[in-house]
Enzyme design. Sequence first.
Site, PDB file in Angstrom:
ATOM      1  CB  VAL A 147      -1.050  -0.050   1.316  1.00 62.33           C
ATOM      2  CG1 VAL A 147      -1.680   1.302   1.469  1.00 62.33           C
ATOM      3  CG2 VAL A 147      -1.880  -0.967   1.125  1.00 62.33           C
ATOM      4  CB  CYS A 148       1.252   4.285   0.825  1.00 64.31           C
ATOM      5  SG  CYS A 148       1.297   5.879   1.002  1.00 64.31           S
ATOM      6  CB  THR A 149       5.810   5.182  -0.597  1.00 60.76           C
ATOM      7  OG1 THR A 149       5.876   5.093   0.769  1.00 60.76           O
ATOM      8  CG2 THR A 149       5.381   6.444  -0.950  1.00 60.76           C
ATOM      9  N   GLY A 150       4.861   1.594  -0.206  1.00 56.74           N
ATOM     10  CA  GLY A 150       5.507   0.398  -0.015  1.00 56.74           C
ATOM     11  C   GLY A 150       5.617  -0.281  -1.491  1.00 56.74           C
ATOM     12  N   GLY A 197      -3.145   2.088  -3.635  1.00 52.85           N
ATOM     13  CA  GLY A 197      -2.646   3.595  -3.739  1.00 52.85           C
ATOM     14  C   GLY A 197      -2.304   4.158  -2.310  1.00 52.85           C
TER      15      GLY A 197
END
Length: 274
Positions: A147-150, A197
């Site tokens: 998720v996200c910048t992961g 996202g």
Amino acid sequence: MAHEIDRRSLLALGAALAATTGVPALAAENSKTSDQPIRSLMDIPPDAPKVAMLVYPKMVALDLIGPLTAFRIMRFNVQLVWKDKQPVSTDVGIPVIPSQTFDECPKDLDVLFVPGGILGTIDCMNDPDVLTFLADRGERAKYVTSVCTGGLVLGAAGLLKGYDATAFWTVTDLLPLFGARHVDKRVVMDRNRITGGGVTAGVDFALTLIAEMKGEEEARRIQLIMEYAPEPPFKNGTPQEAGPERVAQLRERRKGMDAGARIAAEAAAKRLGL
């Protein structure tokens, strides 16, 4: 009746805290209750899916907590994994205590998950120990997720080459450096890669994964339990909704962090030979 509702709510909160922080909050009280649903939330079936959720310093707590809540309600065998078991910092100042080290984490996982947090993400993208761990477990995991910048961390570990993927909107332009194809969706699933996202997309990601693993009805059940029916007060949650002026303002405020992510991504791509 009101007292019983308050008591059950308190016990459920204690269970969630115990799962996320490693602190056995309300464990003694919970063991005394005769309420079977409360007990069953704490009991993990022996055949439960094995989920390793990476935790790391300077991560975004909500990236983790949303999916973790859904997985715990599903009674998955969830472990919070890091190099050691010292508390790691988060963006909101609440530390998270890992439950397993890299060495203790099972070799074969059902789900490997990486949350985001741009400053911590940059550190992970430059950390050989983190990338080696993710590359090893990700090679065999049934589902490799973020998720996200992961998503950038998965990319830096070589786990997104040839896959459709997404990440937090300010850094999605870095995904092609890892051989990934950016798809502008809240959750992107390509074979066994599922990426979400930014931040709040973690709940959408978790429901998507649960539907894939256990069927749509189970995912619908979890959604109802979590009362996930978002009605944001403003239509401003994506660059398209926010408009160019607000997007430009936010990009300017993040310029240093996102530039650091680009440097780390380019270095990782070079190491991967991409």
